[in-house]
Scaffold this active site. Structure first.
Site, short mmCIF file in Angstrom:
data_model
loop_
_atom_site.label_atom_id
_atom_site.label_comp_id
_atom_site.label_asym_id
_atom_site.label_seq_id
_atom_site.Cartn_x
_atom_site.Cartn_y
_atom_site.Cartn_z
N GLY A 84 1.21 -1.17 -0.21
CA GLY A 84 -0.13 0.04 0.12
C GLY A 84 0.80 1.16 -0.16
O GLY A 84 1.65 0.93 0.94
N GLY B 100 9.08 -1.64 9.38
CA GLY B 100 7.69 -1.61 9.95
C GLY B 100 7.17 -1.14 8.15
O GLY B 100 6.08 -0.95 8.00
N THR C 50 11.24 -4.99 3.91
CA THR C 50 11.26 -6.20 3.24
C THR C 50 10.59 -6.88 1.85
O THR C 50 10.72 -7.66 1.00
CB THR C 50 11.30 -6.97 4.54
N GLU D 145 -1.05 -2.68 9.71
CA GLU D 145 -1.67 -4.35 9.36
C GLU D 145 -1.69 -5.11 11.10
O GLU D 145 -2.92 -5.67 11.09
CB GLU D 145 -0.41 -5.39 9.38
N GLU E 182 -8.26 14.45 32.17
CA GLU E 182 -8.49 13.76 30.88
C GLU E 182 -9.38 14.49 30.06
O GLU E 182 -9.27 15.39 29.51
CB GLU E 182 -9.07 12.39 31.14
N ASP F 182 2.85 15.32 30.05
CA ASP F 182 2.04 16.78 30.03
C ASP F 182 3.16 17.77 29.37
O ASP F 182 3.09 17.94 28.47
CB ASP F 182 1.11 17.19 30.44
P1 ATP Z 1 11.96 -3.64 9.46
O1 ATP Z 1 13.03 -2.73 9.12
O2 ATP Z 1 11.12 -3.51 10.86
O3 ATP Z 1 13.06 -4.94 9.00
P2 ATP Z 1 10.17 -3.79 7.25
O4 ATP Z 1 10.54 -1.97 6.43
O5 ATP Z 1 11.04 -4.23 6.32
O6 ATP Z 1 11.13 -3.33 8.81
P3 ATP Z 1 8.39 -5.04 6.48
O7 ATP Z 1 8.75 -6.81 7.02
O8 ATP Z 1 7.95 -5.30 5.20
O9 ATP Z 1 8.84 -3.89 7.59
O10 ATP Z 1 6.82 -4.72 7.30
C1 ATP Z 1 6.01 -5.63 8.19
C2 ATP Z 1 4.89 -5.69 7.80
O11 ATP Z 1 3.85 -5.30 7.54
C3 ATP Z 1 4.83 -6.35 6.39
O12 ATP Z 1 4.98 -7.74 6.27
C4 ATP Z 1 2.99 -5.94 6.52
O13 ATP Z 1 2.27 -6.70 6.55
C5 ATP Z 1 3.27 -4.80 6.33
N1 ATP Z 1 3.29 -3.60 6.00
C6 ATP Z 1 4.63 -2.53 6.38
N2 ATP Z 1 4.80 -1.78 5.01
C7 ATP Z 1 3.52 -2.40 4.09
C8 ATP Z 1 2.51 -1.37 2.77
N3 ATP Z 1 3.44 -0.31 2.49
N4 ATP Z 1 1.68 -1.92 2.45
C9 ATP Z 1 1.06 -3.09 3.26
N5 ATP Z 1 1.49 -3.89 4.37
C10 ATP Z 1 2.67 -3.44 4.70
#
Ligand code: ATP
Length: 506
Positions: A76, A116, A120, A288, A340, A414
């Protein structure tokens, strides 16, 4: 170096004993036995920590990732990164053209960005896009206490990539190294030799990749610390394509949520656009997780479909952590509720519609919290916007002052946030000090200005909240009973008891 000294000394000792007329055969036998034991121990150690080394071939092929069906369409957002990557990959796809023009092959692509964000996934999609064999390893897998083992693993990784591609009749192979900073950190001459050897080996292997090579090898690496990498890795001919994979914007967040909810039953009240709006700063991996947690909440609820409220709980969980069983005393709970409400009232006042949820149950480290809806992604803040947000931060402490005559430790965070924003105002040249360079201006002047700004905001917040007693009283009762008030529910209380809310003078 040590090895040579030892061997030399041993040979010298044997010659000396022979010279003295002593029978050396038993010594030699003992030395051979010790050597065999040492050899076996080394072999076990290297295999046990999960890698291929020359001595232990049994674990070879472990980096080969079974063909995944991740395509670029499954990622995405990240449109710019995907486009740049596809362009870079064209050299694997249009091989003849590359040769015809004598173009130097692209050897390395570096993906940089926060954890994340899908680095990958990008590498896996790249392997599918180019029909390449895919082998992957993480930088930490090359870290060994034995000199030379990491370098050997690098050699094996390249061999493995080539042999896998050959076996599968593929023209190319992609090697993905996650956390490249572990082995590719800047060499300052003081680092261990092992790291240097591993990095040198990687550079040597990359230099060895030629246009005419079959299968062609492309190394992709990922890091979130590009500034840490050794210049040798980044120079042309090595990782000279840098693609940044950033946190998704609102549109991209919605796309990622759509991808991860495609297999989930969503109720008709679910608006992924609203979830995307409320999750500014979330990575793809966190989104996710939101989709997954929402489904878990729905299942626990026994509800057939995932409803909007389940997404609300899931966002809270990913943002703040799991609910905790900490049971507060009635008095403490009342203080938290008023605190709050203080935040929430100010938030609605300075930015109508900005409260998403007011919660009175402990989660993570917080005893209660207000989730604000950022409304739109913001990367730039004016003085006015920062001052308003400072007032929101101070709202909790001011409410405690009004109803208890003093503050509590609950306002520490805060204040930290408020201080951070006040400093931002000063450092960005938006304060009365004008444009300042922190190095050349007296620290006490900065301190005084920050203090003046915060005092000013405290006064404004006090003036606002002192006029809101009916909202506090009724809000307290509603929040006490419900524990969680959605934004609309809170706004209903606000509207009822401060109908002229917009006109409250500050
Ligand atoms: P790290 O730096 O921690 O290794 P990374 O950038 O390699 O992280 P990924 O391992 O590619 O991150 O992503 C982890 C999970 O997050 C994926 O398996 C997927 O489920 C979700 N995710 C991350 N980015 C996207 C995206 N752009 N679209 C869809 N799913 C995503």
């Amino acid at each position: 170096m040590h090895k040579e000294i030892w061997i030399g000394s041993a040979v010298g000792l044997i010659l000396f004993l022979v010279f003295l007329g002593i029978n050396v055969t038993p010594f030699l036998l003992v030395a051979v036995v010790i050597g065999i034991i040492f050899f076996m121990l080394m072999r076990q150690q290297a295999g046990g920590t999960g890698g291929n080394i020359a001595l232990g071939r049994s674990k070879q092929q472990k980096h080969v990732i079974p063909r995944s069906n991740i395509q670029f369409a499954d990622i995405g957002g990240q449109e710019r990164a995907k486009k740049e990557l596809k362009e870079a990959l064209d050299f694997l796809v249009y091989k003849e053209k590359i040769e015809q023009y004598g173009i130097r092959p692209l050897k390395g692509v570096l993906l940089t960005g926060p954890p994340g964000t899908g680095k990958t996934l990008m590498a896996k999609a790249a392997a599918n896009y180019t029909n390449s064999a895919f082998v992957a390893a993480s930088g930490s897998q090359f870290v060994e206490m034995y000199v030379g083992v990491g370098a050997q693993r690098i050699r094996d990784l390249f061999k493995e990539a080539k042999s896998t591609a050959e076996k599968n009749n593929q023209d190319s192979a992609i090697i993905f190294i996650d956390e490249i900073d572990v082995i590719g950190g800047k060499r300052d001459g003081q680092q261990q030799r092992e790291y240097d050897q591993t990095l040198n080996q990687l550079l040597t292997e990359m230099d060895g990749v030629a246009t005419s090579d079959k299968p062609r090898v492309l190394v992709m690496a990922a890091t979130n610390r590009k500034d840490m990498l050794d210049a040798a890795l980044l120079r042309p001919g090595r990782f000279d394509r840098h693609i940044s994979v950033d946190l998704p914007d609102k549109y991209a967040r919605e796309q990622i949520l759509t991808i991860h909810t495609a297999n989930k039953p969503l109720a008709s009240d679910v608006s992924l656009e609203r979830v995307a709006q409320e999750t500014f700063g979330f990575s793809g991996a966190q989104l996710e997780s939101v989709a997954n947690e929402a489904a878990i909440y729905a299942m626990r609820d026994g509800s057939e479909k995932i409803e909007m409220r389940h997404f609300g709980y899931a966002v809270d969980k990913v943002m703040m952590g799991e609910k905790v069983d900490r049971e507060a005393s009635e008095e403490e709970k009342r203080r938290v509720a008023l605190h709050e409400l203080g935040h929430a009232i100010v938030s609605e006042h300075v930015r109508p519609g900005s409260v998403s949820q007011v919660t009175l149950s402990p989660r993570g480290q917080a005893l209660g919290y207000v989730r604000q809806n950022p409304m739109e992604d913001r990367y730039l803040y004016t003085k006015d916007a920062l001052e308003k947000q400072i007032m929101v931060c101070l709202g909790g402490a001011v409410a405690e002052e009004i109803y208890y005559g003093g503050r509590s430790t609950g306002s520490k965070n805060d204040f930290e946030q408020a201080l951070g924003m006040a400093q931002e105002i000063v450092q960005s040249g938006m304060s009365e000090l004008g444009i300042v360079h922190l190095q050349y201006v007296d620290k006490t002047r900065i301190h005084d200005e920050v203090e003046r700004l915060l005092e000013n905001m405290l006064e404004k917040t006090r003036a606002l909240l002192r006029q809101c007693d009916p909202v506090f009283q009724h809000g307290l009762k509603t929040l006490w009973d419900a524990e969680v008030l959605q934004g609309d529910e809170f706004r209903a209380v606000l509207k009822q008891y401060v109908p002229q809310q917009q006109e409250v003078a500050v």
